[in-house]
Design a protein around this motif. Structure first.
Motif, PDB file in Angstrom:
ATOM      1  N   ASP A   1      -4.373  11.974   1.621  1.00  0.00           N
ATOM      2  CA  ASP A   1      -4.232  11.717   3.050  1.00  0.00           C
ATOM      3  C   ASP A   1      -4.417  10.247   3.399  1.00  0.00           C
ATOM      4  O   ASP A   1      -3.845   9.756   4.370  1.00  0.00           O
ATOM      5  N   ASP A   2      -5.234   9.551   2.621  1.00  0.00           N
ATOM      6  CA  ASP A   2      -5.544   8.148   2.927  1.00  0.00           C
ATOM      7  C   ASP A   2      -4.574   7.208   2.221  1.00  0.00           C
ATOM      8  O   ASP A   2      -4.031   7.523   1.161  1.00  0.00           O
ATOM      9  N   ASP A   3      -4.380   6.037   2.811  1.00  0.00           N
ATOM     10  CA  ASP A   3      -3.541   5.020   2.186  1.00  0.00           C
ATOM     11  C   ASP A   3      -4.177   4.551   0.883  1.00  0.00           C
ATOM     12  O   ASP A   3      -5.406   4.497   0.751  1.00  0.00           O
TER      13      ASP A   3
ATOM     14  N   ALA B   1       0.848  -1.192   0.000  1.00  0.00           N
ATOM     15  CA  ALA B   1       0.000   0.000   0.000  1.00  0.00           C
ATOM     16  C   ALA B   1       0.881   1.238   0.000  1.00  0.00           C
ATOM     17  O   ALA B   1       1.979   1.226   0.564  1.00  0.00           O
ATOM     18  N   LEU B   2       0.430   2.282  -0.655  1.00  0.00           N
ATOM     19  CA  LEU B   2       1.133   3.561  -0.650  1.00  0.00           C
ATOM     20  C   LEU B   2       0.725   4.308   0.614  1.00  0.00           C
ATOM     21  O   LEU B   2      -0.465   4.490   0.886  1.00  0.00           O
ATOM     22  N   HIS B   3       1.705   4.746   1.370  1.00  0.00           N
ATOM     23  CA  HIS B   3       1.432   5.374   2.658  1.00  0.00           C
ATOM     24  C   HIS B   3       2.496   6.414   2.962  1.00  0.00           C
ATOM     25  O   HIS B   3       3.688   6.182   2.709  1.00  0.00           O
ATOM     26  N   VAL B   4       2.068   7.552   3.474  1.00  0.00           N
ATOM     27  CA  VAL B   4       2.989   8.605   3.897  1.00  0.00           C
ATOM     28  C   VAL B   4       2.763   8.859   5.381  1.00  0.00           C
ATOM     29  O   VAL B   4       1.625   9.093   5.805  1.00  0.00           O
ATOM     30  N   PRO B   5       3.798   8.801   6.193  1.00  0.00           N
ATOM     31  CA  PRO B   5       3.621   9.041   7.629  1.00  0.00           C
ATOM     32  C   PRO B   5       3.041  10.424   7.901  1.00  0.00           C
ATOM     33  O   PRO B   5       3.230  11.365   7.129  1.00  0.00           O
TER      34      PRO B   5
ATOM     35  N   VAL C   1       4.013   7.851  -6.126  1.00  0.00           N
ATOM     36  CA  VAL C   1       4.556   8.068  -4.790  1.00  0.00           C
ATOM     37  C   VAL C   1       5.924   8.715  -4.938  1.00  0.00           C
ATOM     38  O   VAL C   1       6.770   8.260  -5.713  1.00  0.00           O
TER      39      VAL C   1
ATOM     40  N   GLN D   1       5.474   0.912   3.036  1.00  0.00           N
ATOM     41  CA  GLN D   1       5.784   1.770   4.173  1.00  0.00           C
ATOM     42  C   GLN D   1       5.089   1.329   5.462  1.00  0.00           C
ATOM     43  O   GLN D   1       5.588   1.587   6.552  1.00  0.00           O
ATOM     44  N   LYS D   2       3.964   0.660   5.355  1.00  0.00           N
ATOM     45  CA  LYS D   2       3.217   0.299   6.569  1.00  0.00           C
ATOM     46  C   LYS D   2       3.487  -1.133   7.024  1.00  0.00           C
ATOM     47  O   LYS D   2       3.006  -1.548   8.078  1.00  0.00           O
TER      48      LYS D   2
END
Length: 366
Positions: A150-152, A135-139, A320, A183-184
């Motif tokens: 904002d959401d994964d 999943a694409l995720h930004v802290p 990303v 990332q998660k």
């Protein structure tokens, strides 16, 4: 010489037949042996720290036990109080041991050294299955970027994701391109996913990689059988072209190199394919679509250089942005061009704020 060899190994924009020899020379060189030895010492520091803490704790407990035991025997201290003291002492010792290990773990450069050691000593000869859900995720707390989500964003099989990074895709940076999609996930899961990745670059057409991927062992009949009924049945290179590339990669065209690299990806068990868009650009658009369709069961990443990014080219839906190690923004593909200069400016500002090597040396001498 070592730096030149490393640079040559990292340049996968073109096929280099002697790349295998360069790697062997680098690995067997004195500098590399010294480096691995230093890594070993540094990696063992964690176990040594825990060992020393445990030994000191054991000595302390034994000494206190003798002292309090004597007090209890002589009636100077209630036995229940002694038992309670040892229970609390055990908790305190465990806490102190954890503190000692944590201090060692988070010492300056430990994480970098550990990752480097794992990379040098844990080569993956054949890709494996994906274990986890990318999943694409930004802290939280990332700098604002135009169009940032904002959401994964779950990564779906067969849907390319643009990974835009300041680093060029090669053997040194593959791990960080994989991190863009993980990332998660836990560290162990990220490592397994890295082991499931294959770089689809011109380097796949080099003799050593062709042999490793099993393409040199295929005759025309077996190759035809393997790709029969697939979207690339009429597009794949024949066995003669593969053999020609093995003898001299420069003797085949850029389009043939792209087809050979993509064929290696299709026949590989790797479930995460990281593609070089410049390599695929040598193929007609219709042919690119057929090759991507043949990879519809894999997780697909397209590696773009941030300083040369002018838009997504392979039908990506999301992009990303990375610094050299982690995601800094996730956007829709149509917003990527607008977001790119903002991300680049942010990375430059962060780099300018870092102390240079002279400052670090002076700090260490204080």
């Amino acid at each position: 010489e070592g730096r030149a060899t490393i640079a040559a190994l990292g340049d996968e924009a073109a096929a280099v037949p002697e790349r295998g020899g360069l790697a062997e020379r680098l690995i067997e060189g004195k500098n590399n042996r010294d480096t691995v030895r230093a890594f070993s010492v540094r990696i063992l520091s964690l176990a040594k720290s825990e060992f020393v803490a445990n030994v000191l704790a054991a000595v302390a407990v034994a000494s206190i036990g003798v002292y309090l035991g004597d007090k209890a025997i002589n009636g100077e201290m209630p036995l229940a109080l002694v038992v309670a003291f040892f229970v609390l002492l055990r908790l305190a010792v465990n806490g102190l041991t954890s503190v000692a290990v944590s201090l060692t773990t988070y010492a300056r450069f430990y994480e970098v050294v550990r990752n480097g050691y794992e990379y040098l000593t844990s080569p993956v000869p054949r890709p494996d299955k994906v274990n986890g859900r990318p999943a694409l995720h930004v802290p939280a707390g990332a700098d604002p970027v135009p169009g940032a989500l904002d959401d994964d964003v779950p990564v779906a099989r067969g849907v390319p994701v643009a990974v835009i990074s300041p680093a060029t895709l090669n053997r040194y940076t593959q791990y960080f391109h994989v991190l863009a999609l993980t990332q998660k996930l836990r560290q162990a899961a990220r490592s397994r996913l890295n082991a499931a990745a294959l770089r689809c670059t011109a380097a796949l057409t080099e003799p050593e990689n062709l042999k490793q991927q099993g393409l040199l062992a295929l005759d025309q009949a077996e190759l035809t059988k393997r790709i029969a009924g697939t979207p690339i049945a009429e597009l794949a290179p024949d066995a003669g072209t593969i053999q020609a590339a093995a003898k001299d990669p420069s003797a085949v065209s850029g389009a043939d190199r792209a087809r050979i690299a993509l064929l290696a990806a299709v026949l590989s068990p790797a479930e995460l394919i990281i593609m070089d868009p410049d390599l695929l650009a040598t193929l007609p658009e219709k042919a690119r679509g057929a090759w991507l369709e043949s990879l519809s069961g894999r997780f697909l990443a397209v590696a773009y250089r941030l300083d040369a990014f002018h838009g997504c080219r392979l039908g990506e839906i999301h992009a990303v942005f990375m610094d050299y190690e982690r995601a800094v923004a996730v956007v829709k593909a149509e917003d990527a061009v607008k977001a790119a200069p903002v991300v680049a400016a942010g990375l430059k500002a962060a780099k300018d704020e870092e102390p240079d090597e002279d400052d670090l040396e002076e700090e260490g001498q204080v």
